[in-house]
Design a protein around this motif. Structure first.
Motif, short mmCIF file in Angstrom:
data_model
loop_
_atom_site.label_atom_id
_atom_site.label_comp_id
_atom_site.label_asym_id
_atom_site.label_seq_id
_atom_site.Cartn_x
_atom_site.Cartn_y
_atom_site.Cartn_z
N ALA A 283 -8.72 1.20 8.07
CA ALA A 283 -9.17 2.39 7.33
C ALA A 283 -10.69 2.43 7.37
O ALA A 283 -11.35 1.39 7.34
CB ALA A 283 -8.70 2.27 5.89
N ASP B 128 -4.44 0.83 -2.21
CA ASP B 128 -3.26 1.26 -1.43
C ASP B 128 -3.04 0.37 -0.22
O ASP B 128 -1.92 0.01 0.10
CB ASP B 128 -3.45 2.71 -0.91
CG ASP B 128 -3.33 3.71 -2.03
OD1 ASP B 128 -2.99 3.28 -3.15
OD2 ASP B 128 -3.60 4.91 -1.79
N LYS B 129 -4.13 0.05 0.47
CA LYS B 129 -3.97 -0.67 1.76
C LYS B 129 -4.27 -2.16 1.64
O LYS B 129 -4.33 -2.86 2.67
CB LYS B 129 -4.88 -0.03 2.82
CG LYS B 129 -4.66 1.46 2.99
CD LYS B 129 -4.63 1.86 4.44
CE LYS B 129 -4.15 3.28 4.52
NZ LYS B 129 -3.81 3.76 5.79
N HIS B 130 -4.46 -2.64 0.44
CA HIS B 130 -4.75 -4.07 0.19
C HIS B 130 -5.96 -4.53 1.01
O HIS B 130 -5.89 -5.50 1.77
CB HIS B 130 -3.54 -4.94 0.53
CG HIS B 130 -2.31 -4.53 -0.18
ND1 HIS B 130 -2.12 -4.76 -1.51
CD2 HIS B 130 -1.23 -3.85 0.25
CE1 HIS B 130 -0.97 -4.24 -1.90
NE2 HIS B 130 -0.42 -3.68 -0.84
N LEU B 131 -7.05 -3.78 0.90
CA LEU B 131 -8.25 -4.10 1.68
C LEU B 131 -9.33 -4.70 0.80
O LEU B 131 -9.37 -4.44 -0.40
CB LEU B 131 -8.82 -2.83 2.34
CG LEU B 131 -7.88 -2.07 3.27
CD1 LEU B 131 -8.52 -0.75 3.68
CD2 LEU B 131 -7.58 -2.90 4.50
N ASP C 221 -5.96 -1.21 13.69
CA ASP C 221 -5.50 -0.11 12.84
C ASP C 221 -6.15 -0.26 11.46
O ASP C 221 -5.56 -0.85 10.54
CB ASP C 221 -3.97 -0.17 12.76
CG ASP C 221 -3.43 0.97 11.94
OD1 ASP C 221 -4.16 1.96 11.77
OD2 ASP C 221 -2.29 0.85 11.45
N LEU D 159 -8.32 3.59 -1.83
CA LEU D 159 -8.02 3.16 -0.46
C LEU D 159 -7.83 1.64 -0.42
O LEU D 159 -6.90 1.12 0.20
CB LEU D 159 -9.19 3.58 0.46
CG LEU D 159 -8.95 3.61 1.96
CD1 LEU D 159 -7.78 4.48 2.34
CD2 LEU D 159 -10.22 4.11 2.67
#
Ligand SMILES: CC(=O)SCCNC(=O)CCNC(=O)[C@H](O)C(C)(C)COP(=O)(O)OP(=O)(O)OC[C@H]1O[C@@H](n2cnc3c(N)ncnc32)[C@H](O)[C@@H]1OP(=O)(O)O
Ligand SMILES: N[C@@H](CCO)C(=O)O
Length: 488
Positions: A381, A398-401, A379, A395
């Motif tokens: 991004a 928000d998604k800690h990437l 799952d 992004l």
């Protein structure tokens, strides 16, 4: 038969359309290969295991031929739930070139003369046997085998595969074997051949159209050889000095001891299943086997790429552990990923046909490995190439990437953007993702082994790899953190 068996099987035949050019320089036309398969070849053709048989084996490694009382010779390791799991792997076993169980050999009809080859069959080598197996593997469209496995002469074929086709297999297991036949091994084979030659019924190899075969010579050859497949200890346990069907010794040359009766039985049953000329050619191929280059196995193994398991048997005096250690040392010297196991058994050389528990354990440990699919994050991004840098930064926050694959509209991988790239964008005053992303992105596939990709990540000093399918569509990501967690 039980649910752990592949059940009823049949031998199939593959005709090779091109001539086989042999190591001797001679060619063989119209070669047929007898083979059996168990399990299903997967869509990627990545789950095939080739089994190579020993001196007198055949293609029937597992399951039952209709009406037979015994299953294939390696039933104990092949089948559902066993180490060579037919529900996971596509297992192939073929009879060797020169054999007498369906593959072209001295008892086959020569296309040139219309008669059995007999001793006009060309002298073959282990490499020639492997060339024929390669033709069979190619006919399935398999470009890389998951593994090649075999014992004794089968182990020689495994070693030959590693050297002649280094990229054709991921893993290889060679059991109770050697990189070159020793003088003692050649000596036993030559005595066996002399036993056949000295039988007048051998008739210089021309016995196929008579009703008499050189059974005395062949059975004597087998009796001599069979002693070398056992250990002193196993003979003592099996027979001791026990008498056969009598209470007292008879003071003549009839059979007194159980071991005499046993060897006689081994000789007699062998002549019913094996051809004397095949025995000559196959034992000769074993004698000629020598993978050393410049008299060195280290040089001989310089191109090996597969991950290797070498297995010996502690009571095997025909292919002793020292010969296996020689292989391990030579492979280690070439930086090959090699491991070694010694089977503890009182059976001697033939333990590779009998030690069910130890073989299943060693094989399954060696073959089982985590693949990317078991570990990857699905799952994830992704971002389009025409996105701007602010969008990528949001992004990530928000998604800690730290890594986002850059994809086309149909989700095909074209690059990767990292938090480091975003910092770079500030320094270089860039606004567009395509200006800062890494375009020559490294990636991997779901069925790649974790070990393999860990090596790749170390080599290129990267901490995250996108996982793609055959069409380059992004399936997920795998990171060094996940691999470290797995290892710890
Ligand atoms: C590797 C490949 O690719 S396949 C080729 C492998 N197959 C062979 O080599 C076949 C012949 N070899 C053997 O049978 C081997 O010994 C093995 C390794 C396969 C089997 O080993 P074991 O299970 O220990 O069997 P063992 O060596 O005790 O032999 C049993 C046979 O001897 C017979 N036997 C045992 N004691 C005696 C005796 N005192 N007198 C006469 N016969 C005897 C048994 O009746 C049995 O006969 P059968 O095979 O015709 O049913
Ligand atoms: N007994 C086995 C092993 C010999 O290496 C055979 O006859 O093939």
């Amino acid at each position: 038969m039980n649910k752990e068996s592949v059940g009823i099987v049949e031998t199939e035949y593959h005709d090779i359309s091109n001539p086989i050019i042999l190591d001797s320089g001679e060619t063989l036309d119209e070669v047929t290969v007898a083979y059996e398969t168990y399990g299903e070849l997967n869509k990627e053709k990545s789950n095939a295991i080739l089994i190579c048989h020993a001196l007198t084996g055949d293609a029937h490694a597992a399951g039952w031929h209709e009406g037979d009382k015994k299953p294939g010779w390696w039933e104990m390791v092949i089948g559902p739930g066993k180490a060579l799991d037919s529900e996971k792997y596509f297992i192939i076993c073929s009879n060797v070139l020169g054999g007498c169980k369906g593959t072209t050999g001295p008892s086959s009809i020569s296309p040139k003369t219309g008669k059995e080859y007999g001793v006009d069959f060309p002298v073959i080598t282990i490499n020639d046997m492997v060339k024929v197996q390669k033709e069979l593997i190619d006919s399935f469209g398999i470009s890389q085998l998951a593994a090649v496995i075999g014992g004794s002469m089968g182990g020689m074929q495994v070693l030959e595969w590693m050297v002649s086709y280094p990229r054709m297999m991921k893993k290889a297991i060679a059991i109770a074997t050697a990189g070159r036949s020793s003088p003692q091994q050649i000596a036993f084979n030559t005595v066996g051949r002399q036993a056949i030659f000295s039988d007048s019924k051998w008739n210089n190899g021309n016995y196929y159209d008579t009703c008499e075969i050189p059974s005395n010579g062949l059975s004597l050859a087998r009796m001599i050889a069979h002693i070398t497949y056992l250990s002193d200890e196993s003979m003592d346990i099996k027979f001791g000095r026990g008498l056969q069907d009598k209470d007292e010794i008879s003071y003549d040359f009839s059979v007194d001891f159980q071991v005499e009766s046993y060897l006689k039985h081994q000789g007699e049953t062998f002549v019913k299943r094996f051809d004397a000329n095949s025995y000559l050619f196959i034992t000769k191929a074993v004698d000629l086997f020598d993978l050393s280059a410049n008299d060195s196995l280290i040089d001989g193994f310089k191109n090996v790429e597969a991950k290797i398991k070498i297995i010996s048997v502690d009571t095997d005096w025909l292919y002793p552990t020292e010969q296996s250690m020689e292989l391990v040392t030579a492979l280690n010297a070439n930086d090959v990923d090699v491991s070694f196991s010694e089977i503890k058994s009182n059976y001697g050389h033939d333990a590779f046909l009998l030690e069910r528990g130890q073989l299943n354990y060693i094989f399954s440990n060696f073959l089982s490995e985590n693949v990317v699919d078991d570990l990857m994050i699905e799952d994830i991004a992704t971002i389009r190439e025409n996105a701007d840098i602010v969008e990528a930064a949001k992004l990530m926050l928000d998604k800690h990437l730290t890594h986002i694959p850059v994809v086309t509209d149909d989700c095909k991988l074209i690059g990767i953007v990292t938090s480091w790239d975003l910092s770079k964008s500030i320094a270089t005053n860039s606004n567009h993702l395509k200006d800062i992303m890494t375009k020559k992105v490294k990636y991997c596939h779901a069925n790649d082994s974790i070990e393999e990709i860990a090596r790749k990540m170390r080599k290129f000093d990267i901490s995250c790899l996108p996982v793609v399918d055959e069409e380059m569509k992004v399936l997920g990501l795998i990171t060094t953190d996940q691999i470290s967690n797995l290892l710890s």
